[in-house]
Design an enzyme around this catalytic site. Structure first.
Site, PDB file in Angstrom:
ATOM      1  N   ASP A  40      53.424 -32.518 -29.115  1.00 41.47           N
ATOM      2  CA  ASP A  40      54.276 -33.390 -28.305  1.00 41.47           C
ATOM      3  C   ASP A  40      54.006 -33.208 -26.806  1.00 41.47           C
ATOM      4  O   ASP A  40      53.541 -32.160 -26.363  1.00 41.47           O
ATOM      5  CB  ASP A  40      55.752 -33.114 -28.582  1.00 41.47           C
ATOM      6  CG  ASP A  40      56.149 -31.678 -28.278  1.00 41.47           C
ATOM      7  OD1 ASP A  40      55.365 -30.766 -28.592  1.00 41.47           O
ATOM      8  OD2 ASP A  40      57.234 -31.471 -27.712  1.00 41.47           O
ATOM      9  N   GLU A  41      54.304 -34.238 -26.048  1.00 41.81           N
ATOM     10  CA  GLU A  41      54.359 -34.208 -24.582  1.00 41.81           C
ATOM     11  C   GLU A  41      53.124 -33.562 -23.939  1.00 41.81           C
ATOM     12  O   GLU A  41      53.228 -32.835 -22.970  1.00 41.81           O
ATOM     13  CB  GLU A  41      55.625 -33.476 -24.122  1.00 41.81           C
ATOM     14  CG  GLU A  41      56.897 -34.153 -24.598  1.00 41.81           C
ATOM     15  CD  GLU A  41      58.148 -33.377 -24.234  1.00 41.81           C
ATOM     16  OE1 GLU A  41      59.126 -33.994 -23.797  1.00 41.81           O
ATOM     17  OE2 GLU A  41      58.154 -32.139 -24.415  1.00 41.81           O
ATOM     18  N   SER A  42      51.973 -33.860 -24.482  1.00 38.21           N
ATOM     19  CA  SER A  42      50.729 -33.322 -23.911  1.00 38.21           C
ATOM     20  C   SER A  42      50.212 -34.317 -22.875  1.00 38.21           C
ATOM     21  O   SER A  42      49.179 -34.965 -23.048  1.00 38.21           O
ATOM     22  CB  SER A  42      49.707 -33.083 -25.026  1.00 38.21           C
ATOM     23  OG  SER A  42      48.665 -32.250 -24.593  1.00 38.21           O
TER      24      SER A  42
END
Length: 535
Positions: free
Chosen positions: A350-352
């Site tokens: 997530d949220e990379s």
């Protein structure tokens, strides 16, 4: 004379009956999750100091459950309940199907029977039986109470096979005893998967022997600064075993390629590097986080990142082009798989935000292969569905319906954790003492009043693997904080995961959660007293 004797007998019978312990009907005992079928009868069963457990079926499977029940009630009752050839508590395995978690509970005046086709079913029957007794049954100290349960029959089975909760031990480290406390409460609610978020920007919490600085450096701090900690592999195995005794499977998460600052602070060689064109530095705006530009060699020098104690995310990433990155991940997954009996490894994803999209896709696909190589199945946050998923891998829906749709389109299942309903770190309202509210304010009724099978467009019940309630710990430092944010909402989400939508009712839940609140009080659980319930 005969008529007089009959009258006397009736009076005596009435007197004896009136002296017997009594209590509410079975439906009124506050059983959560609500069972599929409940049928009450007129009477009570009383647990006494002479009560004993009779096991019918595989003794090796049933004995630990009997010992669990005896231990759970020993402090409150003072009874030393033993397993015997006969007994008024009968645990009977009627089949041998480990995937069948259904059970039947029969409470008679003289005997209680729990019947199931699997040890898990027997265990869930035990949880229902515990809730059928007075709320003091799980007290940490001896109570002077008549230990009676209403008579009747319960037939029950879960709606979803995966019923989980997640605890983030990375942002703030949560120690062994508090993790066990969390597991105990999960077990009472018939949850069966415990997702441990072990790594993030702020901390690396699991020992990897081939990369020791991960915990020596990456495990040294947490949100807000100060000393923190980590689990040795022996600690982790203790947690795995403790959970398994309660029919809970551990799902460990190594979040990547973003949320990786703690790893990058431990091993700078994993930081991204940039090949610069000869003599042309105009393409470089600023150094990659944790690296410095060496203008003489026209390369990025990989150096350890600074330890991070904030809460903002999206700034860190592994070097997805570096072969060493995949050797590192292989080592981590290999060591973690060896001490994780369960079938799943959570790979995050997530949220990379600073990983280029094409690089992210390549990375996820390579990591899936590594996880599969060690005999495990990958679970990842819904962003992983932008890559090609291996058959059987799971996408955990938390934010993006489109991503979840991509997973379904590939034939993969969805683990439902919508942040607006299932995130336990969200505040109840604007007055909540801790928590966040970027997704929503989630009061108890909001956590309860939703149907996973109807929540997102294009996702039907057949697409859903299960339901999970995550607790992120940006604002959580200790057990008191955990109790405040998790309870009573975890009970609501446990019912969403276990009970079919057509059996759930908010008014009924309000009444039943009040009874469960009494149990929490007796256990010392510092839960949030939602104004939605008359406690």
């Amino acid at each position: 004379m005969k008529k007089l004797n009959v009258i006397i007998a009736l009076i005596l019978s009435s007197f004896i009956y009136s002296c017997q312990p009594s209590g509410p009907a079975l439906e009124e005992r506050g059983i959560i999750p609500i069972p599929s079928e409940v049928s009450s009868s007129n009477g009570t069963f009383e647990l006494t100091s002479s009560s004993a457990i009779q096991l019918i079926g595989d003794q090796a499977s049933l004995s630990p459950i009997a010992n669990y029940f005896a231990a759970e009630v020993s402090q409150s009752t003072g009874f030393d309940i033993q397993v015997g050839e006969t007994g008024d508590l009968v645990f009977e395995l009627t089949g041998n199907n480990p995937s069948d978690e259904s059970y039947q509970l029969e409470i008679g005046k003289d005997q209680v029977k729990i019947l199931a086709n699997s040890p898990a079913g027997i265990f869930y029957g035990v949880q229902t039986l515990l809730q059928a007794f007075p709320a003091e049954i799980l007290s940490n100290e001896k109570k002077s109470v008549a230990w009676v349960a209403p008579t009747g029959t319960i037939s029950d089975s879960p709606e979803y096979a995966y019923r989980g909760a997640m605890l983030d031990v990375a942002r703030h480290f949560i120690g062994m005893e508090d993790v066990k406390h969390f597991i105990d409460q999960m077990a009472h609610l018939k949850l069966n998967y415990f997702h441990l978020h072990l790594t993030d920007d702020q901390g690396w919490r699991i020992e990897i022997k081939s990369w020791p600085r991960l915990t020596e450096v990456g495990g040294s701090t947490e949100v807000g600064g100060g000393e923190s900690g980590y689990f040795t592999q022996a600690d982790y195995q203790e947690i795995v075993n403790y959970a398994a005794e309660r029919f809970i499977t551990i799902v460990p998460e190594i979040d990547m390629p973003g949320h990786t600052n703690a790893a990058l602070a431990s091993y700078g060689e994993l930081n991204p590097g940039i090949n610069l064109p000869d003599g042309d530095l105009s393409t470089v705006n600023k150094p990659v986080h944790g690296s410095e530009i060496d203008f003489s060699s026209k390369m990025i020098i990989r150096e350890p990142a600074e330890l991070y104690t904030g809460t903002e995310v999206g700034f860190s990433t592994f070097d997805t082009d570096l072969e060493l990155t995949y050797q590192f991940i292989d080592d981590v997954v290999r060591e973690l798989s060896a001490i994780t009996p369960g079938p799943y490894i959570h790979i995050g994803g997530d949220e990379s935000h600073v990983t280029r999209k094409d690089d992210y896709i390549v990375f996820v696909e390579k990591v899936q292969d590594i996880v599969q190589k060690y005999g495990k199945t990958s679970i990842g946050w819904d962003e992983i569905a932008t890559a090609k998923l291996l058959s059987g891998n799971i996408a955990q829906f938390w934010a993006d319906e489109e991503n979840a749709g991509l997973a379904v389109g590939q034939g993969n299942k969805i683990l439902m954790s919508p942040a607006k309903k299932a995130y336990l770190d969200m505040q109840y309202d604007s007055t909540s003492r801790i928590g966040l509210h970027w997704a929503a304010y989630i009061e108890l009724d909001s956590a309860y009043l939703w149907d996973p099978a109807k929540y997102a467009s294009g996702i039907t019940k057949s697409d859903i693997f299960g339901v999970e309630a995550p607790l992120w710990t940006e604002t959580v430092e200790n057990r008191t904080d955990i109790d405040y944010l998790v309870f009573p909402r975890l009970a609501a989400l446990a019912e969403v995961a276990w009970s079919p939508a057509n059996t759930r009712d908010w008014t009924s839940f309000q009444n039943r959660i009040r009874e469960l609140g009494k149990s929490w009080d007796n256990q010392g659980v510092k839960f949030y007293r939602s104004p939605k319930v008359t406690w």
